[in-house]
Scaffold this motif. Sequence first.
Motif, PDB file in Angstrom:
ATOM      1  N   PRO A 161       0.553  -0.957   0.241  1.00 42.52           N
ATOM      2  CA  PRO A 161       0.270   0.341  -0.123  1.00 42.52           C
ATOM      3  C   PRO A 161       1.021   1.088   0.483  1.00 42.52           C
ATOM      4  O   PRO A 161       1.962   0.996   0.364  1.00 42.52           O
ATOM      5  CB  PRO A 161      -1.081  -0.051   1.404  1.00 42.52           C
ATOM      6  N   ILE A 162       0.055   2.261  -0.320  1.00 39.33           N
ATOM      7  CA  ILE A 162       0.794   3.645  -0.680  1.00 39.33           C
ATOM      8  C   ILE A 162       0.791   4.663   1.173  1.00 39.33           C
ATOM      9  O   ILE A 162       1.053   5.865   0.394  1.00 39.33           O
ATOM     10  CB  ILE A 162       0.508   4.360  -1.507  1.00 39.33           C
ATOM     11  N   ALA A 163      -0.297   3.991   1.463  1.00 43.09           N
ATOM     12  CA  ALA A 163      -1.080   4.801   2.344  1.00 43.09           C
ATOM     13  C   ALA A 163      -1.120   3.439   4.069  1.00 43.09           C
ATOM     14  O   ALA A 163      -1.057   2.349   3.649  1.00 43.09           O
ATOM     15  CB  ALA A 163      -1.980   5.066   2.454  1.00 43.09           C
ATOM     16  N   ASP A 164      -0.278   3.906   4.762  1.00 46.04           N
ATOM     17  CA  ASP A 164      -0.657   2.938   6.259  1.00 46.04           C
ATOM     18  C   ASP A 164      -2.030   2.799   6.593  1.00 46.04           C
ATOM     19  O   ASP A 164      -2.589   3.230   5.743  1.00 46.04           O
ATOM     20  CB  ASP A 164      -0.841   4.359   7.744  1.00 46.04           C
ATOM     21  N   TYR A 198      -8.671   0.635   6.132  1.00 48.37           N
ATOM     22  CA  TYR A 198      -8.741   0.795   4.650  1.00 48.37           C
ATOM     23  C   TYR A 198      -7.295   1.267   4.209  1.00 48.37           C
ATOM     24  O   TYR A 198      -6.794   2.029   5.143  1.00 48.37           O
ATOM     25  CB  TYR A 198     -10.418   1.789   4.502  1.00 48.37           C
ATOM     26  N   THR A 199      -6.860   1.070   2.846  1.00 46.80           N
ATOM     27  CA  THR A 199      -5.989   1.753   2.549  1.00 46.80           C
ATOM     28  C   THR A 199      -6.227   1.836   1.328  1.00 46.80           C
ATOM     29  O   THR A 199      -7.143   1.734   0.316  1.00 46.80           O
ATOM     30  CB  THR A 199      -4.787   0.108   2.953  1.00 46.80           C
ATOM     31  N   THR A 200      -4.538   2.197   0.190  1.00 46.09           N
ATOM     32  CA  THR A 200      -5.119   2.801  -0.984  1.00 46.09           C
ATOM     33  C   THR A 200      -4.007   2.505  -1.755  1.00 46.09           C
ATOM     34  O   THR A 200      -2.314   2.001  -0.845  1.00 46.09           O
ATOM     35  CB  THR A 200      -4.689   4.416  -1.133  1.00 46.09           C
ATOM     36  N   PHE A 201      -3.464   1.704  -3.062  1.00 41.91           N
ATOM     37  CA  PHE A 201      -2.401   0.909  -3.456  1.00 41.91           C
ATOM     38  C   PHE A 201      -2.737   2.281  -5.120  1.00 41.91           C
ATOM     39  O   PHE A 201      -3.589   2.159  -5.582  1.00 41.91           O
ATOM     40  CB  PHE A 201      -2.407  -0.435  -3.961  1.00 41.91           C
ATOM     41  N   ASN A 202      -1.213   1.901  -5.952  1.00 37.77           N
ATOM     42  CA  ASN A 202      -0.891   2.554  -6.752  1.00 37.77           C
ATOM     43  C   ASN A 202      -1.190   0.895  -7.874  1.00 37.77           C
ATOM     44  O   ASN A 202      -0.078   0.998  -7.513  1.00 37.77           O
ATOM     45  CB  ASN A 202       0.084   3.549  -7.258  1.00 37.77           C
ATOM     46  N   PRO A 209      -5.566   5.190  -8.394  1.00 33.21           N
ATOM     47  CA  PRO A 209      -5.347   4.589  -7.447  1.00 33.21           C
ATOM     48  C   PRO A 209      -6.872   3.218  -6.534  1.00 33.21           C
ATOM     49  O   PRO A 209      -7.726   4.368  -7.452  1.00 33.21           O
ATOM     50  CB  PRO A 209      -4.802   5.785  -6.409  1.00 33.21           C
ATOM     51  N   ILE A 210      -6.497   3.199  -6.009  1.00 28.93           N
ATOM     52  CA  ILE A 210      -7.001   1.789  -5.874  1.00 28.93           C
ATOM     53  C   ILE A 210      -7.129   1.397  -4.105  1.00 28.93           C
ATOM     54  O   ILE A 210      -6.306   1.594  -3.677  1.00 28.93           O
ATOM     55  CB  ILE A 210      -7.155   0.125  -5.892  1.00 28.93           C
ATOM     56  N   ARG A 211      -8.425   2.246  -3.632  1.00 31.52           N
ATOM     57  CA  ARG A 211      -8.637   2.325  -2.565  1.00 31.52           C
ATOM     58  C   ARG A 211      -9.708   0.729  -2.444  1.00 31.52           C
ATOM     59  O   ARG A 211     -10.566   0.083  -2.705  1.00 31.52           O
ATOM     60  CB  ARG A 211      -9.783   3.450  -1.653  1.00 31.52           C
TER      61      ARG A 211
END
Length: 346
Positions: A161-164, A198-202, A209-211
Amino acid sequence: MASANSNSLPLLLLLVLLAITLLGATAADAATTTTSATFVACPTAPATAGDRRRTTTQLKLGTFNTEFMFLTGFGALDCPGTDCPWATTADAEAHIKQVASVIYDLDADILHLNEVEDCTVLKAVITQLEALGDSTYKPYLVKGTDTATGQNAALLTRVDPIADLKRSAATASTPVSGSTCPSASGYSATKGVSKNFYTTFNVTGFSKPIRLVSAHLLADPQDKVRCYEREAQATVLAGLASDGIDAGYHTIISGDLNDWSSTVLDRNSDEPISSVLSILTGSDFVQVASKAAQTDRYSEWYDANGDCVYNLTEVSSLDHILVSKSLSSSVSSVSFNHDLYTTSCT
């Protein structure tokens, strides 16, 4: 997705995998690990997100209820012990080994796991996967608030993920607007989701991006009181998913939702008493099970008559993945992998 689910119903034993493949679409830094007492969490995204997919022209995502994947027992339950299927630590370790074998065969890129104790257990799974020859997964988990069972929602993923990982503490009032629950009393005035993240991916190959919004909701799709509370939980998740769409992301909802769909019927055409799936679908999401044959739509077995005999008339679909309409056309396959995990009701 994969699901080895356990409800608070007698002798509910399920372990099934539901996965979707989406088309269109450096080694990662280890996730930061934090500890509270002996509980180990690992919610932190790496400074540089890695992508260890074997095939970068597709993304395979799943959800899997691992059924009390514990080693220590941080909740109120004695597990391993008398309160879960694993009477001893050796039994729990054997279960972890079997779950790792399922994950290896499933071969998902992003896998949402339910009923996970903590990151120590996730790392034990990774150790088993490495012994099988797969060293592509990293663990992520943010601690939830289910102190009764000590269960958490978690990730094993090849795409960092790009976010914690974060969890929502939001609640919704009951009854929700448009509730379809039968008349009942004794339900909570408000309800949140104790097991969610919840988190986010590139992901290379996708235009934005995909949440990912993932959760494990209250058990028992036929309980009238929990119907009201689970609708409130769905309302919280729908808000998180809507936030993802508003931010301009593709958005995916995954998890053990412990409810049936009225519009995408499972193998035995089980009819829900709640509007959980309708709340989550709204006008922006598609239930990916609609892309599978109805005969394949089941993710759990509940031994309703207690005879300890597996029967297809006793299966249903409680585990679900929904994708935003922006992703729907990218879904190339949906599978309920019923044969990757075998168990007994004894």
